[in-house]
Design an enzyme around this catalytic site. Structure first.
Site: not given
Ligand code: CP
Ligand code: NVA
Length: 309
Positions: A108, A135, A138, A227, A267, A293
């Site tokens: 990530r 993502h 997700q 989101d 999400c 998930r």
């Molecule tokens: N939805 C999601 O990816 O959550 P986190 O950022 O907590 O991993």
């Molecule tokens: N769009 C959000 C998703 C988090 C799971 C981010 O990038 O922070």
């Protein structure tokens, strides 16, 4: 080698196989405890290395449970604790070591370039656990959840997104091409999806409907997704952005424009883009969405490790 970086790069046949495998695996977990291993221990002895440059709750835990339930193990690295994060080691050398010690790498990061550089040097699969552009784990899991709740193929449903044009929406747009579903987006003009992503959809014969009026986007929706308006490390004027989104709040009134049995998905984590009444109400399936998930990550791992049948 099968990487999982962007839904664009993965054949629809494989995406559907992943969902099918997740369905079967979920069914088999009924009587098992959290850390009990799936029958046959399909990833016995495999190590998934996870690295987070940004916060995570769900992705971190779901991959932990996923690899454990498949019989393997995981270690989580924070990049600032590595030489790499201090500028003391190259991606090439880090990738070589990761490939020597581990069997798969989940990253990530705030940099798509970094994902691609790792891909270049790794000799093990890489999974994108969220980057600025997408993502994918997700959204694949969200398709699983939609089909589970609606009991029909997503290609037969009207999907609506109300909110920011971010990584999650990019993956949803990509998925709308791959899985052939209707997608309507409601967002302020200034925060519409990037041309590069809508142009890619158009090139693939997909019309994405974008409205600067949330009600128009919600008409006849089977599913409304949202989101946070402000993503992690979003470098914007937060106050101005929140003001731009003030008419895009997802509340009960908005659901009057959607189908009667329309559901709400998010999400997580959430901000104030959705009212508590909707988020905690009976149309919301966000907890089921989050728990799914685990099942989908497992099948993504099976795919990456070349074990999906
Ligand atoms: N939805 C999601 O990816 O959550 P986190 O950022 O907590 O991993
Ligand atoms: N769009 C959000 C998703 C988090 C799971 C981010 O990038 O922070």
């Amino acid at each position: 080698m099968k990487h999982f970086i962007d839904l664009k790069d993965i054949k629809i046949k494989d995406l559907k196989r992943i969902i099918l495998d997740a369905k079967k695996r979920k069914k088999m977990r009924n009587k098992l405890n959290t850390l009990e291993v799936d029958k046959g221990s399909p990833l016995k002895g495999k190590l998934l290395i996870q690295m987070f440059e940004k916060s995570s709750l769900r992705t971190r835990l779901s991959f932990y449970l996923a690899i454990k339930q498949l019989g393997g193990g995981t270690i989580t690295l924070r990049s600032n604790e590595l030489h790499l994060g201090q500028g003391g080691e190259s991606i090439a050398d880090t990738a070589k070591i990761l490939s020597t010690y581990g069997d798969g790498f989940m990253l990530r990061t705030d940099s798509d370039e970094k994902v691609n550089n790792f891909k270049k040097y790794l000799t093990i699969p890489i999974i994108n656990g969220l980057s600025p552009s997408s993502h994918p784990t997700q959204v694949l899991s969200d398709i699983f959840t939609v089909e589970e709740i609606k009991k029909k193929s997503i290609s037969k449903l009207n999907i609506c997104w109300i909110g920011d044009s971010n990584n999650v929406l990019n993956s949803l747009i990509t998925a709308s091409v791959k899985f052939s579903f209707r997608l309507k987006i409601g967002c302020p003009k200034k925060f519409q999806p990037k041309k590069s992503i809508t142009a890619w959809a158009k090139k693939n014969n997909k019309k994405i409907h974008i409205y600067d009026n949330p009600k128009k986007a919600a008409i006849d929706a089977d599913v409304i997704f949202s989101d946070k308006v402000i993503s992690i490390n979003d470098k914007v004027n937060k106050i101005k952005k929140k003001i731009a989104f003030k008419d895009f709040k997802i509340n009960k009134k908005l659901f009057n424009f959607a189908k009667k049995d329309c559901i709400f998905l998010h999400c997580l984590p959430r901000g104030d883009e959705v009212s508590d009444e909707v988020f905690l109400g009976n149309k919301s399936h966000v907890w089921q969405q989050a728990s799914n998930r685990v099942h989908v990550q497992k099948s993504i791992l099976m795919y990456c490790f070349g074990k999906l049948r």
